[in-house]
Design a protein around this motif. Structure first.
Motif, PDB file in Angstrom:
ATOM      1  N   PRO A   1       8.558  11.278  14.084  1.00  0.00           N
ATOM      2  CA  PRO A   1       7.258  11.917  14.343  1.00  0.00           C
ATOM      3  C   PRO A   1       7.354  13.427  14.182  1.00  0.00           C
ATOM      4  O   PRO A   1       6.414  14.044  13.729  1.00  0.00           O
ATOM      5  CB  PRO A   1       6.962  11.542  15.792  1.00  0.00           C
ATOM      6  N   GLU A   2       8.490  13.962  14.483  1.00  0.00           N
ATOM      7  CA  GLU A   2       8.638  15.420  14.422  1.00  0.00           C
ATOM      8  C   GLU A   2       8.387  15.941  13.006  1.00  0.00           C
ATOM      9  O   GLU A   2       7.775  16.970  12.820  1.00  0.00           O
ATOM     10  CB  GLU A   2      10.044  15.832  14.879  1.00  0.00           C
ATOM     11  N   ILE A   3       8.845  15.193  12.048  1.00  0.00           N
ATOM     12  CA  ILE A   3       8.676  15.642  10.658  1.00  0.00           C
ATOM     13  C   ILE A   3       7.191  15.777  10.316  1.00  0.00           C
ATOM     14  O   ILE A   3       6.750  16.775   9.760  1.00  0.00           O
ATOM     15  CB  ILE A   3       9.353  14.647   9.681  1.00  0.00           C
ATOM     16  N   VAL A   4       6.481  14.718  10.684  1.00  0.00           N
ATOM     17  CA  VAL A   4       5.057  14.758  10.368  1.00  0.00           C
ATOM     18  C   VAL A   4       4.368  15.855  11.164  1.00  0.00           C
ATOM     19  O   VAL A   4       3.468  16.513  10.687  1.00  0.00           O
ATOM     20  CB  VAL A   4       4.410  13.395  10.641  1.00  0.00           C
ATOM     21  N   ALA A   5       4.856  16.035  12.331  1.00  0.00           N
ATOM     22  CA  ALA A   5       4.289  17.112  13.124  1.00  0.00           C
ATOM     23  C   ALA A   5       4.426  18.424  12.367  1.00  0.00           C
ATOM     24  O   ALA A   5       3.559  19.272  12.413  1.00  0.00           O
ATOM     25  CB  ALA A   5       4.993  17.198  14.470  1.00  0.00           C
ATOM     26  N   GLU A   6       5.497  18.524  11.633  1.00  0.00           N
ATOM     27  CA  GLU A   6       5.687  19.718  10.817  1.00  0.00           C
ATOM     28  C   GLU A   6       4.562  19.852   9.794  1.00  0.00           C
ATOM     29  O   GLU A   6       4.028  20.920   9.579  1.00  0.00           O
ATOM     30  CB  GLU A   6       7.008  19.613  10.063  1.00  0.00           C
TER      31      GLU A   6
ATOM     32  N   GLU B   1      -5.642   2.422  17.461  1.00  0.00           N
ATOM     33  CA  GLU B   1      -6.386   3.282  16.536  1.00  0.00           C
ATOM     34  C   GLU B   1      -5.995   4.750  16.654  1.00  0.00           C
ATOM     35  O   GLU B   1      -6.563   5.599  15.986  1.00  0.00           O
ATOM     36  CB  GLU B   1      -7.886   3.154  16.808  1.00  0.00           C
ATOM     37  N   ARG B   2      -5.041   5.043  17.519  1.00  0.00           N
ATOM     38  CA  ARG B   2      -4.853   6.451  17.850  1.00  0.00           C
ATOM     39  C   ARG B   2      -3.604   7.070  17.253  1.00  0.00           C
ATOM     40  O   ARG B   2      -3.339   8.236  17.498  1.00  0.00           O
ATOM     41  CB  ARG B   2      -4.802   6.623  19.374  1.00  0.00           C
ATOM     42  N   TRP B   3      -2.853   6.303  16.501  1.00  0.00           N
ATOM     43  CA  TRP B   3      -1.584   6.868  16.035  1.00  0.00           C
ATOM     44  C   TRP B   3      -1.773   8.001  15.026  1.00  0.00           C
ATOM     45  O   TRP B   3      -0.955   8.905  14.938  1.00  0.00           O
ATOM     46  CB  TRP B   3      -0.672   5.770  15.468  1.00  0.00           C
ATOM     47  N   THR B   4      -2.819   7.950  14.314  1.00  0.00           N
ATOM     48  CA  THR B   4      -3.087   9.072  13.407  1.00  0.00           C
ATOM     49  C   THR B   4      -3.384  10.339  14.218  1.00  0.00           C
ATOM     50  O   THR B   4      -2.868  11.410  13.928  1.00  0.00           O
ATOM     51  CB  THR B   4      -4.270   8.742  12.474  1.00  0.00           C
ATOM     52  N   ASP B   5      -4.197  10.154  15.231  1.00  0.00           N
ATOM     53  CA  ASP B   5      -4.461  11.294  16.113  1.00  0.00           C
ATOM     54  C   ASP B   5      -3.146  11.813  16.674  1.00  0.00           C
ATOM     55  O   ASP B   5      -2.940  13.018  16.831  1.00  0.00           O
ATOM     56  CB  ASP B   5      -5.369  10.878  17.280  1.00  0.00           C
ATOM     57  N   TYR B   6      -2.276  10.871  16.940  1.00  0.00           N
ATOM     58  CA  TYR B   6      -0.997  11.253  17.528  1.00  0.00           C
ATOM     59  C   TYR B   6      -0.171  12.100  16.566  1.00  0.00           C
ATOM     60  O   TYR B   6       0.312  13.167  16.934  1.00  0.00           O
ATOM     61  CB  TYR B   6      -0.225   9.984  17.910  1.00  0.00           C
ATOM     62  N   ILE B   7      -0.026  11.626  15.349  1.00  0.00           N
ATOM     63  CA  ILE B   7       0.842  12.388  14.457  1.00  0.00           C
ATOM     64  C   ILE B   7       0.232  13.742  14.094  1.00  0.00           C
ATOM     65  O   ILE B   7       0.948  14.669  13.773  1.00  0.00           O
ATOM     66  CB  ILE B   7       1.230  11.597  13.175  1.00  0.00           C
ATOM     67  N   PHE B   8      -1.061  13.833  14.158  1.00  0.00           N
ATOM     68  CA  PHE B   8      -1.657  15.142  13.880  1.00  0.00           C
ATOM     69  C   PHE B   8      -1.961  15.929  15.153  1.00  0.00           C
ATOM     70  O   PHE B   8      -2.623  16.965  15.103  1.00  0.00           O
ATOM     71  CB  PHE B   8      -2.919  14.975  13.026  1.00  0.00           C
TER      72      PHE B   8
ATOM     73  N   ARG C   1       2.142  12.882  25.244  1.00  0.00           N
ATOM     74  CA  ARG C   1       3.398  12.591  25.938  1.00  0.00           C
ATOM     75  C   ARG C   1       3.499  11.101  26.271  1.00  0.00           C
ATOM     76  O   ARG C   1       4.493  10.448  26.007  1.00  0.00           O
ATOM     77  CB  ARG C   1       3.516  13.448  27.202  1.00  0.00           C
ATOM     78  N   GLU C   2       2.423  10.573  26.793  1.00  0.00           N
ATOM     79  CA  GLU C   2       2.400   9.140  27.130  1.00  0.00           C
ATOM     80  C   GLU C   2       2.704   8.302  25.897  1.00  0.00           C
ATOM     81  O   GLU C   2       3.467   7.342  25.934  1.00  0.00           O
ATOM     82  CB  GLU C   2       1.015   8.740  27.650  1.00  0.00           C
ATOM     83  N   MET C   3       2.096   8.670  24.790  1.00  0.00           N
ATOM     84  CA  MET C   3       2.261   7.878  23.569  1.00  0.00           C
ATOM     85  C   MET C   3       3.693   7.983  23.065  1.00  0.00           C
ATOM     86  O   MET C   3       4.262   7.005  22.565  1.00  0.00           O
ATOM     87  CB  MET C   3       1.274   8.338  22.503  1.00  0.00           C
ATOM     88  N   ARG C   4       4.246   9.178  23.178  1.00  0.00           N
ATOM     89  CA  ARG C   4       5.632   9.334  22.729  1.00  0.00           C
ATOM     90  C   ARG C   4       6.544   8.426  23.538  1.00  0.00           C
ATOM     91  O   ARG C   4       7.439   7.782  22.989  1.00  0.00           O
ATOM     92  CB  ARG C   4       6.056  10.802  22.862  1.00  0.00           C
ATOM     93  N   GLU C   5       6.275   8.347  24.803  1.00  0.00           N
ATOM     94  CA  GLU C   5       7.084   7.466  25.654  1.00  0.00           C
ATOM     95  C   GLU C   5       6.923   6.010  25.242  1.00  0.00           C
ATOM     96  O   GLU C   5       7.887   5.266  25.120  1.00  0.00           O
ATOM     97  CB  GLU C   5       6.684   7.654  27.121  1.00  0.00           C
ATOM     98  N   HIS C   6       5.696   5.641  24.981  1.00  0.00           N
ATOM     99  CA  HIS C   6       5.422   4.269  24.566  1.00  0.00           C
ATOM    100  C   HIS C   6       6.152   3.944  23.252  1.00  0.00           C
ATOM    101  O   HIS C   6       6.716   2.867  23.077  1.00  0.00           O
ATOM    102  CB  HIS C   6       3.921   4.064  24.364  1.00  0.00           C
TER     103      HIS C   6
ATOM    104  N   ALA D   1       4.804   4.358   8.816  1.00  0.00           N
ATOM    105  CA  ALA D   1       4.010   4.085   7.617  1.00  0.00           C
ATOM    106  C   ALA D   1       2.956   5.165   7.414  1.00  0.00           C
ATOM    107  O   ALA D   1       2.738   5.652   6.297  1.00  0.00           O
ATOM    108  CB  ALA D   1       3.346   2.715   7.734  1.00  0.00           C
ATOM    109  N   LEU D   2       2.326   5.544   8.505  1.00  0.00           N
ATOM    110  CA  LEU D   2       1.290   6.576   8.391  1.00  0.00           C
ATOM    111  C   LEU D   2       1.900   7.904   7.950  1.00  0.00           C
ATOM    112  O   LEU D   2       1.357   8.602   7.102  1.00  0.00           O
ATOM    113  CB  LEU D   2       0.576   6.750   9.741  1.00  0.00           C
TER     114      LEU D   2
END
Lengths: 183, 791
Positions: free
Chosen positions: A2-7, B8-15, B24-29, B42-43
């Motif tokens: 995830p960190e990469i994409v965060a970049e 539906e929220r993983w895109t929101d997460y990566i951005f 933080r919660e999602m990262r833990e999950h 994949a996203l």
């Protein structure tokens, strides 16, 4: 990972200085704005248009419009630039479609229906399978790192819409790209 | 294997478009959920591929230079003030002196120039016809002799003069003789404002020795002596252009830059009187406001140049009350408050003399609405409020839509119902309609601040002009409603189709300021109305126009916002428009706009209003072409003479048809433009002529030209056989001409128009536009039962 994409998301090579200076009344900064924005806008235009020449034309038109409207832009100027570029691209696309209709009597078909082997599918073509609005969202987010809010402003959507569209667009792109085995 | 938890929220997460806590919660999950990790990967891969795949091309310095250059050019184009704006009064004095000296040269030059132009075009066909009444101009020849000889122009000039004398008589037939007696009146009317422009010229003319009349006089004499050859406006266009060119040459010849500059400035002023007002749609906009704005400086600039009434040489019998050189308006009419143009009425033109009729398209229809407003209030409008072409264009023309080409041209004709022995021809321009997928319908709800503060600086008037401009761009696909607020809010215009322009315009014009500012109330009513017309396939928008000084009801942005957020989520966006400077509350509007997922703009003058209403707001509507000009070339074998109905202030010099620097009208998707001509046919077989259309793509600078033949088959044998819309046009045009006090309608009457009502095809008779039209005619007849008091 995830960190990469965060970049990707964090990366924001915004030449805000030139654009800000220009919009702040520094007329001489226009050339700098052109230099700074050409690449990203052309890349963006590429998701709509077929030839580099067309992209260049669209981008130039957008930049000229920026020059013209420099005292009246009240939105986020970055979003504004993308919006104008996009509108111009769509104009040109329509023109191209009309042109084709006239000559071939048929609408162009996006390669969504029968996809060629995925390894050979260029990213551009993969993007081509998305509706133009979705493509725009993807480009603005991935290439430009604009916020949902900014994208929404540029495209006339809500931030919620943007998230939804982006998510499904990326999922679709992922489904096209993944079988090809991106190593 | 899937995981529903954050599906539906993983895109929101990566951005990172989520609150920090959620991230933080999602990262833990993620750490404990393989399915979600796979999805995130994949996203990311997709996003990464897009980023990599679209390489960023490098910019070339050439592109930078080219863009900067174009930006500068565009800037100059926009910034260049209309020349009469900077024509200082002082220059006028210098001009007077200078014109004196230049008179003959100019005259001679212009004459020969025009003669040459005609020769070029017609292979000498009109040599005889064109030449002026003026005898040879020795003074001019002397003054400019050397130069003209050098250019080899003296000969044709003299030939012209000789040829001219006998011309008037042969072309005059009985019909013309009838019209001829009063023609000067017509020409005077026609000249309108231009008379001001000519005044100084004529003042000088009066001082000239008789054998060398000044050009303006020659022109005028010509006009006065021969009805058939009267075409002051048109000529003035050509003349003014020729003049300015003469001056340009002058600059190079004499090198007296400062003084000459002032002179050419004044020439610009003359020209402006003739057609400046009709020029640039781009610059002048379609609004009356702009027009008004432009006109005032023009008049101001002209005023000091107008000498007191001067003796006019070779003045013919039965002069009008005002004389020619005076500053009294034609027909002794009092000028109203400069709101309307005074472009007069086009005269008949003998085809042999000038087969070209050139004008900029005009898609304005405001005139009809203005007149309707007057009549509904039981007042006859000032005659200059009635513009024939705007009347005609306010009505549906029944042309089939065009989807493929930028433009289609329609042509038909029939015997004129009002001018015995004359035919009416209709030339119609149909701009390509956007295909359904090309433009979304608009659902616009305006929420307009009509509080007392909106009266300041004419804020509300500005908004009204902007709205008027916008309305011209809407069509039947669109729906507009208006809510207003003062101390309270109320529904002002119930949802109306964009095709009901009259209705919308009436509502717009009825807006007036007063009271306090209850933004919250207005917005809630606006959103209510917007939700009533909500269409998921359309662009749904609430447009709040205010100076933002909320002082009634909820005044805090946050409180007002509550309602907006909910509706925005449903797809109704808010555009906030701030009006006026000074005390307008920027922050409130901006916050409202942000909350409403919209944009906000501010407008503080006509140019800004135009930009907002025409470019930003109607940006969804497609402009098909700009600088659209029409040139109709009549064939002298089939058309003896012709008269363009209306478009007086849109006149373009024939020679400027292919001059792409000349600004002209802009045409939007689906629009139609109609020009009517009254013509006298010779009865010979063959095409009536050619219609040429020249235009540029909205964003291009390259002009395209189309040509169409006017085929005789399209002209039917009787008025009753004409297409229903054509029949209505004829009545509408006559109505406008009567209201305008057109010379050519002097034998007409409102009653005569009403007689045609029952002869219209039933479907046309019951058409709402037609019904309203006849009601207006009846009202006008009631107000002025007799024929218009022309003189």
């Amino acid at each position: 990972m995830p960190e990469i994409v965060a970049e990707v998301a964090m990366e924001n090579p915004e030449p805000l200085d030139a654009l800000d200076a220009f919009l702040g009344g520094e007329e001489g900064a226009f050339a700098e704005v052109v230099r700074a924005w050409y690449s990203r806008l052309v890349a963006y235009a590429r998701s709509f248009l077929d030839t580099p020449e067309e992209c260049q034309e669209a981008v130039q038109d957008a930049l000229l419009k920026l020059h013209q409207a420099r005292r009246t832009i009240r939105e986020n100027p970055r979003a504004w630039l993308f919006k104008v570029t996009r509108n111009r691209c769509l104009d040109m696309q329509r023109r191209a479609i009309r042109e084709r209709k006239r000559t071939e009597g048929a609408l162009p078909v996006f390669p969504g229906a029968a996809l060629p082997p995925l390894e050979r599918l260029e990213v551009r073509e993969a993007l081509g399978t998305l509706p133009e609005r979705d493509r725009a969202v993807v480009c603005l987010k991935v290439l430009e790192g604009l916020s949902y809010e900014e994208i929404a402003g540029a495209l006339g959507l809500t931030a919620g819409n943007v998230g939804y569209i982006l998510h499904h667009a990326l999922k679709k792109l992922a489904s096209i790209i993944r079988p090809g085995g991106r190593s | 294997m899937t995981c529903e938890k954050y599906s539906e929220r993983w895109t929101d997460y990566i951005f990172r478009e989520l609150p920090e806590e959620t991230l933080r919660e999602m990262r833990e999950h993620l750490e404990g959920c393989a399915a979600c990790r796979a999805e995130v990967e994949a996203l990311e891969a997709a996003a990464g591929a897009v980023k990599e795949g679209l390489s960023l091309p490098a910019v070339s310095e050439e592109f930078v230079r080219d863009t900067v250059r174009k930006a500068r050019a565009q800037e100059e184009e926009r910034r260049r003030p209309p020349f009469w704006l900077w024509a200082p009064a002082a220059a006028a004095v210098v001009v007077g002196l200078f014109l004196y000296g230049m008179f003959h040269m100019e005259f001679a030059d212009t004459r020969s120039r025009i003669a040459q132009r005609v020769e070029e075009r017609n292979g000498g066909l009109r040599d005889e016809a064109l030449a002026p009444l003026a005898p040879a101009a020795p003074a001019g020849a002397e003054a400019e002799g050397g130069r003209r000889k050098a250019e080899g122009k003296q000969e044709p000039f003299q030939e012209d003069d000789k040829a001219l004398g006998g011309l008037a008589v042969p072309t005059a037939d009985a019909e013309m003789a009838r019209r001829r007696a009063d023609v000067r009146d017509a020409s005077e009317k026609q000249v309108g404002r231009e008379q001001f422009a000519q005044a100084p010229t004529m003042g000088i003319a009066a001082d000239q020795p008789a054998p060398a009349p000044a050009k303006a006089d020659a022109r005028r004499n010509e006009a006065q002596l021969d009805a058939s050859r009267t075409q002051p406006l048109k000529d003035s266009g050509a003349r003014a252009s020729a003049e300015s060119q003469a001056f340009e040459e002058k600059i190079t010849v004499t090198g007296q830059a400062p003084v000459v500059d002032a002179t050419s400035t004044a020439t610009g002023t003359l020209q402006a009187g003739g057609r400046g007002l009709g020029e640039s749609k781009k610059e002048a906009g379609t609004g009356l406001g702009e027009r008004q704005k432009r006109q005032q400086p023009a008049e101001e600039a002209l005023a000091p140049m107008a000498p007191p009434p001067v003796p006019v040489p070779a003045k013919p019998e039965g002069s009008g009350p005002s004389g020619l050189g005076g500053s009294v308006p034609p027909n002794g009419a009092v000028y109203p408050d400069m709101f309307f143009d005074h472009a007069g009425v086009n005269p008949f033109i003998v085809t042999e003399e000038d087969p070209f009729s050139t004008f900029a398209v005009d898609v304005d229809t405001a005139s009809y609405g203005v007149v309707r407003n007057y009549l509904r209030r039981g007042v006859l409008p000032p005659r200059d409020a009635a513009r024939v072409e705007e009347f005609v264009n306010a009505f549906d023309q029944g042309y089939p839509p065009e989807y493929r080409k930028d433009f289609a041209l329609r042509f038909d004709g029939a015997p004129s119902p009002f001018g015995l022995g004359y035919h009416l021809l209709r030339v119609g321009l149909v701009a390509r309609s956007a295909m359904e997928e090309e433009r979304k319908p608009l659902r616009l709800t305006f929420v307009i601040d009509c509080s007392g503060s909106m009266a300041r600086e004419g804020r509300l008037e500005l908004v009204k002009r902007g709205l008027e401009m916008l309305v011209g761009r809407l069509d039947g696909r669109d729906t507009v409603s208006i809510a207003v607020f003062r101390t309270e809010g109320r529904r002002h215009l119930e949802p109306s189709s964009g095709a009901e322009r009259g209705r919308i315009l009436d509502a717009v014009r009825a807006l007036h300021p007063g009271g306090s500012t209850n933004v919250a109330r207005g917005l809630s009513i606006g959103y209510q109305m917007a939700s009533e017309i909500f269409d998921p396939r359309a662009v749904n928008r609430v447009i709040l126009i205010s100076d933002g000084v909320a002082n009634e009801g909820l005044t805090a942005a946050d409180a007002i916002l509550g309602t907006v957020r909910g509706d925005a989520a449903r797809g109704i966006f808010l555009t906030a428009v701030g009006v006026g400077m000074g005390n307008y509350n920027d922050a409130l509007l901006e916050r409202l706009a942000n909350a409403g997922n919209g944009m906000y703009f501010y407008i503080d003058d006509d140019a800004e209003a135009e930009r907002f209403f025409l470019q930003d707001l109607s940006g969804m509507l497609e402009v098909v072409a700009k600088d659209v000009k029409i040139q109709v070339e009549f064939d002298p074998r089939t058309v003896a003479r012709y008269r363009l109905l209306g478009y007086e202030n849109r006149d373009i010099a024939d020679r400027d048809f292919r001059n792409d620097a000349v600004d002209a009208g802009e045409v939007n998707s689906g629009h139609t433009v109609t020009a009517l001509y009254e013509v006298k046919l010779t009865g010979k077989k063959g095409d009536l002529g050619t219609v040429r259309l020249r235009y540029k793509q909205p964003l291009g600078e390259k002009a395209a030209e189309l040509a169409f033949a006017m085929i005789p088959k399209a002209v039917v044998g009787s008025f009753e056989k004409a297409l229903p819309h054509f029949q209505r046009d004829a009545l509408v045009a006559e109505f406008a001409e009567l209201l305008r006090g057109s010379y050519w309608a002097k034998d007409g009457s409102f009653a005569a128009i009403l007689k045609h009502e029952r002869d219209l095809p039933p479907a046309m008779r019951s058409d709402p536009e037609t019904v309203e039209f006849f009601n207006l005619v009846r009202e006008a007849a009631r107000l002025r039962p007799a024929r218009p008091p022309d003189r």
